[in-house]
Design an enzyme around this catalytic site. Structure first.
Site, PDB file in Angstrom:
ATOM      1  N   ASP A  43     -57.711  77.747   6.115  1.00  0.00           N
ATOM      2  CA  ASP A  43     -57.192  77.266   7.392  1.00  0.00           C
ATOM      3  C   ASP A  43     -58.268  77.480   8.444  1.00  0.00           C
ATOM      4  O   ASP A  43     -59.003  78.469   8.382  1.00  0.00           O
ATOM      5  CB  ASP A  43     -55.921  78.024   7.771  1.00  0.00           C
ATOM      6  CG  ASP A  43     -55.074  77.258   8.786  1.00  0.00           C
ATOM      7  OD1 ASP A  43     -53.986  76.784   8.421  1.00  0.00           O
ATOM      8  OD2 ASP A  43     -55.540  77.107   9.936  1.00  0.00           O
ATOM      9  N   THR A 134     -47.272  64.758   4.892  1.00  0.00           N
ATOM     10  CA  THR A 134     -46.571  63.478   5.021  1.00  0.00           C
ATOM     11  C   THR A 134     -47.431  62.556   5.878  1.00  0.00           C
ATOM     12  O   THR A 134     -47.772  62.878   7.010  1.00  0.00           O
ATOM     13  CB  THR A 134     -45.197  63.682   5.693  1.00  0.00           C
ATOM     14  OG1 THR A 134     -44.487  64.618   4.910  1.00  0.00           O
ATOM     15  CG2 THR A 134     -44.422  62.387   5.783  1.00  0.00           C
ATOM     16  N   GLU A 164     -44.788  66.348  -0.592  1.00  0.00           N
ATOM     17  CA  GLU A 164     -43.915  67.494  -0.839  1.00  0.00           C
ATOM     18  C   GLU A 164     -42.532  67.185  -0.289  1.00  0.00           C
ATOM     19  O   GLU A 164     -42.407  66.478   0.707  1.00  0.00           O
ATOM     20  CB  GLU A 164     -44.516  68.758  -0.229  1.00  0.00           C
ATOM     21  CG  GLU A 164     -44.714  68.730   1.285  1.00  0.00           C
ATOM     22  CD  GLU A 164     -43.448  68.939   2.057  1.00  0.00           C
ATOM     23  OE1 GLU A 164     -42.609  69.680   1.538  1.00  0.00           O
ATOM     24  OE2 GLU A 164     -43.297  68.371   3.148  1.00  0.00           O
ATOM     25  N   LEU A 263     -24.105  64.871   4.925  1.00  0.00           N
ATOM     26  CA  LEU A 263     -23.013  64.177   5.619  1.00  0.00           C
ATOM     27  C   LEU A 263     -22.307  65.149   6.552  1.00  0.00           C
ATOM     28  O   LEU A 263     -21.122  65.003   6.830  1.00  0.00           O
ATOM     29  CB  LEU A 263     -22.024  63.604   4.610  1.00  0.00           C
ATOM     30  CG  LEU A 263     -22.382  62.271   3.968  1.00  0.00           C
ATOM     31  CD1 LEU A 263     -21.283  61.799   3.040  1.00  0.00           C
ATOM     32  CD2 LEU A 263     -22.654  61.176   5.018  1.00  0.00           C
ATOM     33  N   CYS A 273     -39.999  67.656  10.437  1.00  0.00           N
ATOM     34  CA  CYS A 273     -40.129  66.495   9.537  1.00  0.00           C
ATOM     35  C   CYS A 273     -39.316  65.283   9.967  1.00  0.00           C
ATOM     36  O   CYS A 273     -39.890  64.220  10.228  1.00  0.00           O
ATOM     37  CB  CYS A 273     -39.749  66.913   8.125  1.00  0.00           C
ATOM     38  SG  CYS A 273     -40.981  68.009   7.429  1.00  0.00           S
TER      39      CYS A 273
HETATM   40  C1  UDX Z   1     -36.666  67.985   5.336  1.00  0.00           C
HETATM   41  C2  UDX Z   1     -36.424  67.376   3.951  1.00  0.00           C
HETATM   42  O1  UDX Z   1     -35.122  67.752   3.494  1.00  0.00           O
HETATM   43  C3  UDX Z   1     -37.506  67.826   2.966  1.00  0.00           C
HETATM   44  O2  UDX Z   1     -37.315  67.164   1.730  1.00  0.00           O
HETATM   45  C4  UDX Z   1     -38.875  67.475   3.547  1.00  0.00           C
HETATM   46  O3  UDX Z   1     -39.881  67.928   2.720  1.00  0.00           O
HETATM   47  C5  UDX Z   1     -39.045  68.077   4.929  1.00  0.00           C
HETATM   48  O4  UDX Z   1     -37.979  67.648   5.772  1.00  0.00           O
HETATM   49  P1  UDX Z   1     -36.302  70.359   6.471  1.00  0.00           P
HETATM   50  O5  UDX Z   1     -36.899  69.759   7.698  1.00  0.00           O
HETATM   51  O6  UDX Z   1     -36.749  71.719   6.043  1.00  0.00           O
HETATM   52  O7  UDX Z   1     -36.527  69.400   5.216  1.00  0.00           O
HETATM   53  O8  UDX Z   1     -34.730  70.468   6.731  1.00  0.00           O
HETATM   54  P2  UDX Z   1     -33.385  69.861   6.120  1.00  0.00           P
HETATM   55  O9  UDX Z   1     -32.680  70.909   5.363  1.00  0.00           O
HETATM   56  O10 UDX Z   1     -33.603  68.586   5.436  1.00  0.00           O
HETATM   57  O11 UDX Z   1     -32.564  69.610   7.483  1.00  0.00           O
HETATM   58  C6  UDX Z   1     -33.111  68.806   8.522  1.00  0.00           C
HETATM   59  C7  UDX Z   1     -32.194  68.781   9.714  1.00  0.00           C
HETATM   60  O12 UDX Z   1     -31.025  68.025   9.467  1.00  0.00           O
HETATM   61  C8  UDX Z   1     -31.697  70.148  10.199  1.00  0.00           C
HETATM   62  O13 UDX Z   1     -31.776  70.201  11.604  1.00  0.00           O
HETATM   63  C9  UDX Z   1     -30.266  70.190   9.743  1.00  0.00           C
HETATM   64  O14 UDX Z   1     -29.460  71.018  10.566  1.00  0.00           O
HETATM   65  C10 UDX Z   1     -29.874  68.721   9.875  1.00  0.00           C
HETATM   66  N1  UDX Z   1     -28.756  68.327   9.013  1.00  0.00           N
HETATM   67  C11 UDX Z   1     -28.890  68.382   7.652  1.00  0.00           C
HETATM   68  C12 UDX Z   1     -27.583  67.866   9.585  1.00  0.00           C
HETATM   69  O15 UDX Z   1     -27.440  67.797  10.810  1.00  0.00           O
HETATM   70  N2  UDX Z   1     -26.571  67.464   8.752  1.00  0.00           N
HETATM   71  C13 UDX Z   1     -26.666  67.503   7.409  1.00  0.00           C
HETATM   72  O16 UDX Z   1     -25.685  67.106   6.734  1.00  0.00           O
HETATM   73  C14 UDX Z   1     -27.854  67.985   6.828  1.00  0.00           C
END
Ligand code: UDX
Length: 445
Positions: A43, A134, A164, A263, A273
């Site tokens: 890094d 990404t 990833e 959902l 992300c």
């Molecule tokens: C996401 C993707 O899931 C992962 O595959 C990718 O590599 C990176 O982005 P992450 O950002 O760690 O992962 O979080 P994730 O668990 O997917 O949740 C994202 C957001 O959606 C959170 O703020 C969560 O609270 C929200 N969420 C998730 C909802 O509001 N409702 C849901 O039903 C699911």
């Protein structure tokens, strides 16, 4: 008799350089070392590397610290701030640097180009260069062009894409038990190397060209964000119609074609992300000649969930100036201290601008929160939810941390000045909360 070809075993170990010690790179580096490869994790942030050498992890991710410690002890994981040296020593280079969003929604790929140039200048043998961050479609193609432009010798190389799919808070589990591994390659040699690297991880491997692999990541994240925005839009209709979005999610999700994950209605998605990837996918589609209007709507619905939540709280409390509000949960989701693009940030900013007094509470994110909000007479911080709710006019639940599920609500009610719970994650059961004498604001129920 038909001869059945013996399945090739992918067991070879490699010297790997992972560029970027962030959420993606550090997890990948520690996990590759756990799989038996020799990993150089680099890094440009020297402070971060110095701390990592001392086994101090820069962010909260369950089980990562023990894996890093194990890697350092076995010498399978080495931290360095010298990119040329790490490249020279490695056979495979994973690029996991940041691709932050720019004002127009496009991803800033400066860090990727910089790394590609350094690789070109240090191509001392054949190397496989793998994009892990990404990135928009055609990034692999650009990396290839850059390396060809700047390389100083005839050494060969391949470029590949291996997006990833790790979720923060579950990253280590997701690495070892993925739903699938996607590899975008242009040669059999690159394909075999990547299959070797993931050798003992049991998962379906999807082999594609590089463009398709890059698009898979954008499509998958954008689809998940769309699912969330869809159910959030349904929750708005539920509010108006007097229906229950949770029952709708349950019934919809039991249809296997829909599936029950993602959902969960609430104050919307956050994190580094989804918001960034939805924007970047819309941007690149437009640039290629297709206006992906659906994704713009996904973003709009997501933003409205936050403002609608604040409006509901205001409807109950009327004037926010001087009112005391406890905010339970700051990170964008549980099991992480990450507050990047967290819905809590916008909601807190609005409360502040309306003159409310806030008590911010989170089990892991207080240090991150203090980088965004300065402690003052009006903004206080605590890890203790019972301290946060003392004398408050409203409890806003913004992240569904396990410890908040266990709250002694009778005690909470006694401590609050006015028993109002605004549940931004539909964590509590409305009937139970009401029976305890609280007023309850949910999302679509
Ligand atoms: C996401 C993707 O899931 C992962 O595959 C990718 O590599 C990176 O982005 P992450 O950002 O760690 O992962 O979080 P994730 O668990 O997917 O949740 C994202 C957001 O959606 C959170 O703020 C969560 O609270 C929200 N969420 C998730 C909802 O509001 N409702 C849901 O039903 C699911």
């Amino acid at each position: 008799m038909k001869k059945i070809a013996k399945k090739k075993k992918y067991t070879k170990k490699y010297k790997i350089c992972v560029v970027g010690a962030g959420h993606v790179g550090l997890v990948a580096a520690a996990c590759f070392a756990e799989l038996g490869h020799k990993v150089y994790c680099v890094d440009k942030d020297k402070k971060r590397i110095t701390s990592l050498k001392k086994k101090s992890i820069p962010f909260y991710e369950p089980d990562l610290e023990s894996l890093v410690k194990k890697g350092i002890k076995s010498k399978g994981l080495v931290f360095s701030s010298s990119l040329p040296e790490a490249i020279t020593k490695s056979q495979v280079i994973f690029i996991a640097v940041g691709t932050p969003p720019q004002a127009d929604g496009s991803a800033d790929l400066t860090a990727i180009e910089n790394v590609a140039q350094v690789i070109a200048k240090n191509l001392n043998s054949y190397k496989l260069i793998v994009g892990k961050s990404t990135v928009p479609v055609w990034t692999g193609r650009k990396i290839k062009e850059i390396i060809h432009r700047y390389k100083k010798n005839g050494n060969d190389f391949d470029v590949a894409s291996n997006p990833e799919f790790l979720r923060e808070g579950k990253a280590i589990y997701d690495f070892f038990y993925p739903d699938r591994i996607v590899i975008g390659v242009e040669s059999e040699r690159a394909e075999n190397i990547l299959k070797d690297i993931y050798g003992s991880v049991k998962a379906t491997i999807i082999v594609t060209d590089i463009n398709t692999s890059e698009l898979i990541k954008h499509a998958a994240n954008s689809f998940l964000a769309t699912k969330i925005s869809f159910i959030n839009a349904v929750s708005r209709v539920c509010d108006l119609a007097g229906a229950d979005v949770e029952k709708i999610s349950l019934a919809m999700g039991l249809d296997r074609r829909i599936g029950k994950e993602f959902l969960q209605a609430g104050i919307g998605y956050g994190g580094f992300c989804f918001p960034k990837d939805v924007e970047a996918f819309a941007y690149i589609s437009k640039k290629l000649g297709y206006d992906f209007g659906l994704l713009k709507e996904v973003k709009t619905i997501n933003e409205q969930q936050r403002s609608n939540f604040v409006a509901k709280v205001k409807e109950h409390l009327w004037i926010l100036k001087g009112k005391k509000i406890a905010i339970l949960g700051l990170s964008f989701k549980p099991d992480t201290d990450d507050m990047r693009f967290a819905p809590s940030v916008d909601i807190i900013k609005t409360f502040i601008s309306e003159g409310a007094r806030l008590y911010l509470c989170d089990p892991q994110s207080l240090n991150e929160a203090k980088k965004i909000f300065k402690p003052s007479e009006k903004i206080k911080f605590t890890k203790d939810p019972y301290e946060a709710v003392k004398g408050c006019d409203c409890l806003c639940l913004l992240t569904e941390w396990g410890e908040f599920k266990e709250l002694d609500l009778k005690r909470v009610k006694k401590l609050m000045q006015y028993p109002l719970i605004a549940d931004g994650r539909n964590m509590f059961n409305k009937q139970r909360i009401s029976k305890l004498g609280f007023e309850y604001i949910g999302i679509g129920k």
